[in-house]
Write a protein that holds these residues in place. Structure first.
Motif, mmCIF file in Angstrom:
data_model
loop_
_atom_site.group_PDB
_atom_site.id
_atom_site.type_symbol
_atom_site.label_atom_id
_atom_site.label_comp_id
_atom_site.label_asym_id
_atom_site.label_seq_id
_atom_site.Cartn_x
_atom_site.Cartn_y
_atom_site.Cartn_z
ATOM 1 N N UNK A 31 -10.856 2.573 -3.988
ATOM 2 C CA UNK A 31 -9.790 1.665 -3.566
ATOM 3 C C UNK A 31 -9.025 2.244 -2.383
ATOM 4 N N UNK A 91 -3.954 12.318 0.111
ATOM 5 C CA UNK A 91 -4.065 12.248 -1.355
ATOM 6 C C UNK A 91 -5.484 12.552 -1.812
ATOM 7 N N UNK A 114 0.791 13.533 1.808
ATOM 8 C CA UNK A 114 1.142 13.667 0.395
ATOM 9 C C UNK A 114 1.948 14.952 0.180
ATOM 10 N N UNK A 167 0.814 -1.214 0.000
ATOM 11 C CA UNK A 167 0.000 0.000 0.000
ATOM 12 C C UNK A 167 0.848 1.264 0.000
ATOM 13 N N UNK A 168 1.900 1.240 0.769
ATOM 14 C CA UNK A 168 2.744 2.434 0.847
ATOM 15 C C UNK A 168 3.482 2.638 -0.470
ATOM 16 N N UNK A 174 -10.422 4.610 -8.227
ATOM 17 C CA UNK A 174 -9.185 4.798 -7.456
ATOM 18 C C UNK A 174 -9.537 5.274 -6.052
ATOM 19 N N UNK A 183 -8.599 0.821 1.453
ATOM 20 C CA UNK A 183 -7.298 0.585 2.091
ATOM 21 C C UNK A 183 -7.213 1.282 3.431
ATOM 22 N N UNK A 242 0.845 4.143 -2.867
ATOM 23 C CA UNK A 242 0.451 5.546 -2.702
ATOM 24 C C UNK A 242 1.602 6.505 -2.974
ATOM 25 N N UNK A 275 -0.313 4.489 5.956
ATOM 26 C CA UNK A 275 -1.274 4.192 4.888
ATOM 27 C C UNK A 275 -2.476 5.123 5.007
ATOM 28 N N UNK A 313 1.980 6.807 -6.725
ATOM 29 C CA UNK A 313 0.869 7.557 -7.342
ATOM 30 C C UNK A 313 1.020 9.048 -7.134
ATOM 31 N N UNK A 314 1.423 9.443 -5.934
ATOM 32 C CA UNK A 314 1.644 10.873 -5.687
ATOM 33 C C UNK A 314 2.704 11.401 -6.649
ATOM 34 N N UNK A 354 -8.407 12.324 -9.428
ATOM 35 C CA UNK A 354 -8.440 10.869 -9.243
ATOM 36 C C UNK A 354 -9.717 10.280 -9.817
ATOM 37 N N UNK A 403 -3.078 8.005 2.060
ATOM 38 C CA UNK A 403 -4.249 7.988 1.196
ATOM 39 C C UNK A 403 -5.224 9.111 1.515
#
Lengths: 126, 369
Positions: free
Chosen positions: B179, B164, A114, A18-19, B176, B183, A22, B157, A25-26, B172, B161
């Motif tokens: 998802x 984000x 982020x 997961x990390x 996405x 998470x 993400x 996590x 993606x950033x 986004x 997220x």
């Protein structure tokens, strides 16, 4: 948006799926190219194959841990010039000092937002 | 019972050696006597000694040479060298610093010798405690580091997220976003589980855990547990085997459920999909014996007791994808023992493992008021 970012490739070395997702993606959203590695072997192999502008390295990797990547990069003339931002879940000052003394350019402690991530990368790559 | 402190007496004077031996035995030390160098060496090879009292003037090898030889065989051994006034200086020169506690001049002062030995014993015990503390310290350090990592990872996590989703909202895709939200949910669950485990463990260790015991139908409970477990691990074949009439138990149902859930989840985690996990229960004497058998890779004999230690996950290198801090079994042990039950693991490397635990049966009738 900074057009130059398309030419910059960031390598993310992180074992938590997961990390890894993400973080990548950033960076993509910020316009950089991204390569991913789940462990230090994969990371080192990608470093030797492709031109990489920045490495994001998780210090607590399974198997041979992140410190080894720092060491190997330092010892290789070509790789030693590539900037490295280490991230880790340990906040200890000794860790930070050690990482910086082993050639890391910056040190970030998880959990990260982020914004913190993109600012740290922008400071180095623009 | 602590092992005896063993002393080797080397002296060609038989009377003196016997006298020394007697005095030391009365004090509770283990002793052996050698009246010449060869016997001393033989004894030394057969048994471990903590201290040797050596006469510098031995026939044959001479005390100095003997100490040299003994030191080669056991570099950490310590010595009391006995000598006479005339030879004192030369003895010290010859033997030197080699692990010598003292040079004692004959005729020997027994009280003094006993005093010296007590000091050596105390010093060695203190050294041993230091080693144990250091190991404990290291374990604690590792524990803290692992807990810190296990806590921060789901937090990372969630933070990653969620920030984000705010910062890049209009860029986004809906699936996405979906998802990422899922998470976040899973990471929260992971965090909750860890926090619950840590709290349970703290309570257990402080002796503060309170059980709410009630009359419980163990067959009903186990049926429910297994039904839920099948939903959590649909790719494993979870089988329940109960003997017909199981008596009622006076237990904390929630905690027994927790133990079962934990052990079953563990069995699934460490065995491949498609394999069987057999959960069974039967009355054995005055206890209920429950077993959960998996077809995983098995656990080496020397680790069978250690699996119930906190943070112990010996297979970490073989199962790097497995998440979790490894507190589960330690908590199960605490909960089972809080019920006055026992828990243990049996395993055959390559074939699988079976976790057993017992719970006392409900026989006691509440007094009528």
């Amino acid at each position: 948006m900074n057009k130059r970012r398309e030419t910059k490739t960031v390598l993310v070395i992180e074992d938590e799926a997961d990390i890894l997702k993400l973080t990548s993606r950033v960076l993509e959203l910020e316009g950089y190219r991204v390569l991913q590695a789940k462990n230090s072997e994969e990371g080192m192999s990608l470093l030797r194959e492709s031109p990489i502008s920045l490495v994001l390295l998780d210090l607590r990797l399974p198997g041979c841990d992140g410190w080894v990547v720092l060491e190997q990069m330092k010892e290789d003339t070509a790789l030693s010039v590539i900037p490295v931002i280490v991230f880790t879940a340990s906040a200890g000052v000794p860790q930070r000092e050690r990482a910086l003394s082993m050639g890391a350019t910056d040190y970030l402690v998880k959990p990260l937002s982020a914004a913190t991530l993109r600012k740290a990368v922008a400071r180095i790559l623009g | 019972m602590a092992p005896k402190f063993e002393i080797l007496i080397v002296d060609d004077d038989v009377n003196l050696a016997s006298k020394l031996q007697h005095i030391l035995e009365v004090e509770g030390y283990g002793t052996a006597v050698a009246t010449d160098d060869q016997t001393a060496l033989t004894l030394f090879r057969q048994k471990t000694f903590d201290l040797a009292i050596v006469d510098i003037k031995l026939p044959g090898m001479s005390g100095v040479k003997l100490v040299e030889e003994l030191a080669k065989l056991s570099p950490r051994m310590e010595y009391i060298i006995t000598t006479d006034e005339a030879s004192m200086e030369s003895s010290v020169e010859a033997v030197g610093q080699r692990q010598v506690v003292a040079y004692e001049i004959k005729p020997l002062n027994m009280d003094h010798i006993l005093g010296l030995i007590t000091q050596v014993v105390e010093r060695k015990q203190a050294e041993k405690r230091m080693v144990e503390y250091k190991e404990l310290d290291k374990l604690k350090s590792n524990l803290l580091s692992t807990v810190s990592h296990e806590l921060r990872t789901p937090l990372a996590i969630i933070k990653g997220y969620s920030t984000m989703l705010v910062d890049y909202d209009n860029r986004l895709m809906p699936d996405e976003k979906n998802e990422y939200l899922q998470s976040i949910g899973k990471a929260t669950d992971r965090l909750t589980e860890l926090v619950d485990h840590l709290l349970d463990l703290s309570q257990l260790e402080a002796g503060l855990l309170r059980l709410t015991k009630q009359q419980t139908s163990i067959s009903k409970l186990m049926n429910e547990v297994v039904a839920e477990a099948k939903l959590r691990a649909p790719r494993h074949e979870i089988v329940l085997k109960l003997t017909n009439r199981l008596p009622m138990l006076n237990v904390d149902a929630r905690r027994v459920r927790q133990v079962l859930d934990n052990i079953i989840d563990n069995a699934c985690k460490y065995s491949s999909e498609g394999t069987q996990v057999v959960v069974s229960a039967q009355q054995v004497g005055s206890e209920l014996q429950v077993s959960i058998a998996d077809q995983g890779i098995g656990i080496p004999a020397e680790d069978l007791k250690r699996v119930f230690d906190r943070m112990y996950r010996f297979e970490q290198r073989l199962t790097p994808g497995v998440k979790g801090a490894g507190l589960g079994l330690a908590i199960c042990k605490g909960l089972v023992e809080a019920h006055s039950g026992r828990i243990w693991m049996e395993s055959e490397k390559g074939k699988g493992s079976t976790c057993f635990f017992t719970l006392p049966l409900y026989r006691y009738r509440e007094p009528q008021l």
